[in-house]
Design a protein around this motif. Structure first.
Motif, PDB file in Angstrom:
ATOM      1  N   ASP A  63       0.832  -1.200   0.000  1.00 27.40           N
ATOM      2  CA  ASP A  63       0.000   0.000   0.000  1.00 27.40           C
ATOM      3  C   ASP A  63       0.861   1.242   0.000  1.00 27.40           C
ATOM      4  O   ASP A  63       2.060   1.200   0.301  1.00 27.40           O
ATOM      5  N   GLU A  64       0.234   2.344  -0.332  1.00 26.76           N
ATOM      6  CA  GLU A  64       0.805   3.679  -0.208  1.00 26.76           C
ATOM      7  C   GLU A  64      -0.183   4.450   0.632  1.00 26.76           C
ATOM      8  O   GLU A  64      -1.393   4.398   0.390  1.00 26.76           O
ATOM      9  N   TYR A  65       0.322   5.157   1.650  1.00 29.39           N
ATOM     10  CA  TYR A  65      -0.572   5.858   2.564  1.00 29.39           C
ATOM     11  C   TYR A  65       0.130   7.034   3.217  1.00 29.39           C
ATOM     12  O   TYR A  65       1.359   7.130   3.203  1.00 29.39           O
ATOM     13  N   THR A  66      -0.675   7.916   3.785  1.00 27.92           N
ATOM     14  CA  THR A  66      -0.158   9.081   4.499  1.00 27.92           C
ATOM     15  C   THR A  66      -0.683   9.047   5.919  1.00 27.92           C
ATOM     16  O   THR A  66      -1.881   8.832   6.141  1.00 27.92           O
ATOM     17  N   MET A  86      -5.207   0.650   0.179  1.00 29.71           N
ATOM     18  CA  MET A  86      -5.761  -0.588   0.715  1.00 29.71           C
ATOM     19  C   MET A  86      -6.188  -0.421   2.172  1.00 29.71           C
ATOM     20  O   MET A  86      -7.148  -1.039   2.624  1.00 29.71           O
ATOM     21  N   LEU A  87      -5.474   0.406   2.900  1.00 32.36           N
ATOM     22  CA  LEU A  87      -5.781   0.629   4.312  1.00 32.36           C
ATOM     23  C   LEU A  87      -6.961   1.579   4.468  1.00 32.36           C
ATOM     24  O   LEU A  87      -7.035   2.603   3.791  1.00 32.36           O
ATOM     25  N   ARG A  88      -7.876   1.221   5.370  1.00 32.23           N
ATOM     26  CA  ARG A  88      -8.994   2.121   5.705  1.00 32.23           C
ATOM     27  C   ARG A  88      -8.740   2.823   7.023  1.00 32.23           C
ATOM     28  O   ARG A  88      -9.287   3.888   7.288  1.00 32.23           O
ATOM     29  N   ALA A  89      -7.922   2.202   7.879  1.00 31.47           N
ATOM     30  CA  ALA A  89      -7.561   2.806   9.160  1.00 31.47           C
ATOM     31  C   ALA A  89      -6.195   2.265   9.563  1.00 31.47           C
ATOM     32  O   ALA A  89      -5.883   1.100   9.326  1.00 31.47           O
ATOM     33  N   LEU A  90      -5.385   3.140  10.129  1.00 29.26           N
ATOM     34  CA  LEU A  90      -4.082   2.753  10.671  1.00 29.26           C
ATOM     35  C   LEU A  90      -3.772   3.748  11.788  1.00 29.26           C
ATOM     36  O   LEU A  90      -3.253   4.825  11.548  1.00 29.26           O
ATOM     37  N   ASP A  91      -4.196   3.391  12.979  1.00 31.49           N
ATOM     38  CA  ASP A  91      -3.992   4.244  14.144  1.00 31.49           C
ATOM     39  C   ASP A  91      -2.982   3.562  15.048  1.00 31.49           C
ATOM     40  O   ASP A  91      -3.072   2.357  15.296  1.00 31.49           O
ATOM     41  N   GLY A  92      -2.044   4.341  15.543  1.00 32.87           N
ATOM     42  CA  GLY A  92      -1.029   3.725  16.385  1.00 32.87           C
ATOM     43  C   GLY A  92      -0.362   4.711  17.313  1.00 32.87           C
ATOM     44  O   GLY A  92      -0.656   5.901  17.283  1.00 32.87           O
ATOM     45  N   ALA A  93       0.535   4.160  18.125  1.00 37.22           N
ATOM     46  CA  ALA A  93       1.276   4.989  19.074  1.00 37.22           C
ATOM     47  C   ALA A  93       2.538   4.267  19.510  1.00 37.22           C
ATOM     48  O   ALA A  93       2.573   3.037  19.591  1.00 37.22           O
ATOM     49  N   TYR A  94       3.564   5.067  19.783  1.00 38.30           N
ATOM     50  CA  TYR A  94       4.731   4.615  20.527  1.00 38.30           C
ATOM     51  C   TYR A  94       4.650   5.325  21.862  1.00 38.30           C
ATOM     52  O   TYR A  94       4.534   6.560  21.903  1.00 38.30           O
ATOM     53  N   LEU A 112      -5.505  -1.528  12.869  1.00 42.18           N
ATOM     54  CA  LEU A 112      -5.597  -1.304  11.430  1.00 42.18           C
ATOM     55  C   LEU A 112      -6.854  -1.928  10.867  1.00 42.18           C
ATOM     56  O   LEU A 112      -7.437  -2.840  11.451  1.00 42.18           O
ATOM     57  N   ASP A 113      -7.267  -1.404   9.731  1.00 39.66           N
ATOM     58  CA  ASP A 113      -8.406  -1.952   9.005  1.00 39.66           C
ATOM     59  C   ASP A 113      -8.062  -1.844   7.528  1.00 39.66           C
ATOM     60  O   ASP A 113      -7.536  -0.829   7.075  1.00 39.66           O
ATOM     61  N   VAL A 114      -8.339  -2.906   6.796  1.00 41.94           N
ATOM     62  CA  VAL A 114      -8.042  -2.934   5.370  1.00 41.94           C
ATOM     63  C   VAL A 114      -9.328  -3.050   4.572  1.00 41.94           C
ATOM     64  O   VAL A 114     -10.355  -3.482   5.087  1.00 41.94           O
TER      65      VAL A 114
END
Length: 146
Positions: A63-66, A86-94, A112-114
Motif C-alpha cells: 500500500d501507499e498511505y499518508t 488498501m488501508l482504511r484505518a491505521l492508528d497507532g502509538a509509541y 488497522l483496518d483494510v
C-alpha cells in the motif's frame, strides 16, 4: 483506539535517543521492514513530522498511505491514517517509559483496518507481526547508534 494490538520491548537507550530514531522518517527504509519510502510531507515548527507518506510492501499488504502525527515530547507519539489505497484505518502509538539506567520501555499500539475482508483473528495476527517487526527493528537501529 478501539480493537488494538500492543507489544513492548526494552531498548538500552534514553527516551530522547529512541524518539530521535522514531522521528527520523527518511531512514525508515534502512531499518523498518517493508517500508520502501517514507517521505515527510509537512512538518511542525519544531521540525518534527506532521504528515508522512509511506510506501509499504509486506505481504499480503502492499500500500501507499499518508499518516498524521501528534508528538508529546519524548514520551509518546500517535498517528492516524489520512489516506491510503488498501488501508482504511491505521492508528497507532509509541509510548516511551524512562527506566533510568535500564533504558527505555517502548510500547507500540496499533489498530488497522483494510479494504479487503479479513477474519478478526488474521487481522490481529497481521498487527502482531507488524508490531513485533517494528519493535525489533527499532531496538536494533537505536542500539546500533548509541
Amino acid at each position: 483506539m478501539a480493537d488494538q494490538t500492543e507489544s513492548s520491548i526494552l531498548i538500552e537507550a534514553s527516551p530522547a535517543e529512541v524518539m530521535s530514531v522514531i522521528a527520523d522518517f527518511p531512514a525508515y527504509p534502512t531499518w523498518a521492514k517493508g517500508v520502501t519510502v517514507a517521505d515527510v510531507v509537512s512538518e511542525f515548527p519544531d521540525g518534527r513530522a506532521e504528515q508522512v507518506y509511506f510506501a509499504l510492501d509486506v505481504s499480503p499488504i502492499k500500500d501507499e498511505y499518508t499518516l498524521e502525527y501528534v508528538w508529546s515530547g519524548d514520551e509518546h507519539v500517535t498517528w492516524t491514517l489520512v489516506e491510503g489505497k488498501m488501508l482504511r484505518a491505521l492508528d497507532g502509538a509509541y509510548v516511551l517509559t524512562d527506566l533510568g539506567a535500564r533504558g527505555t520501555d517502548v510500547t507500540y499500539r496499533l489498530a488497522l483496518d483494510v479494504s479487503i475482508p479479513l477474519i478478526g483473528m488474521l487481522k490481529r495476527k497481521g498487527e502482531k507481526i507488524l508490531i513485533d517487526t517494528a519493535l525489533k527493528g527499532l531496538k536494533k537501529r537505536v542500539e546500533s547508534l548509541a
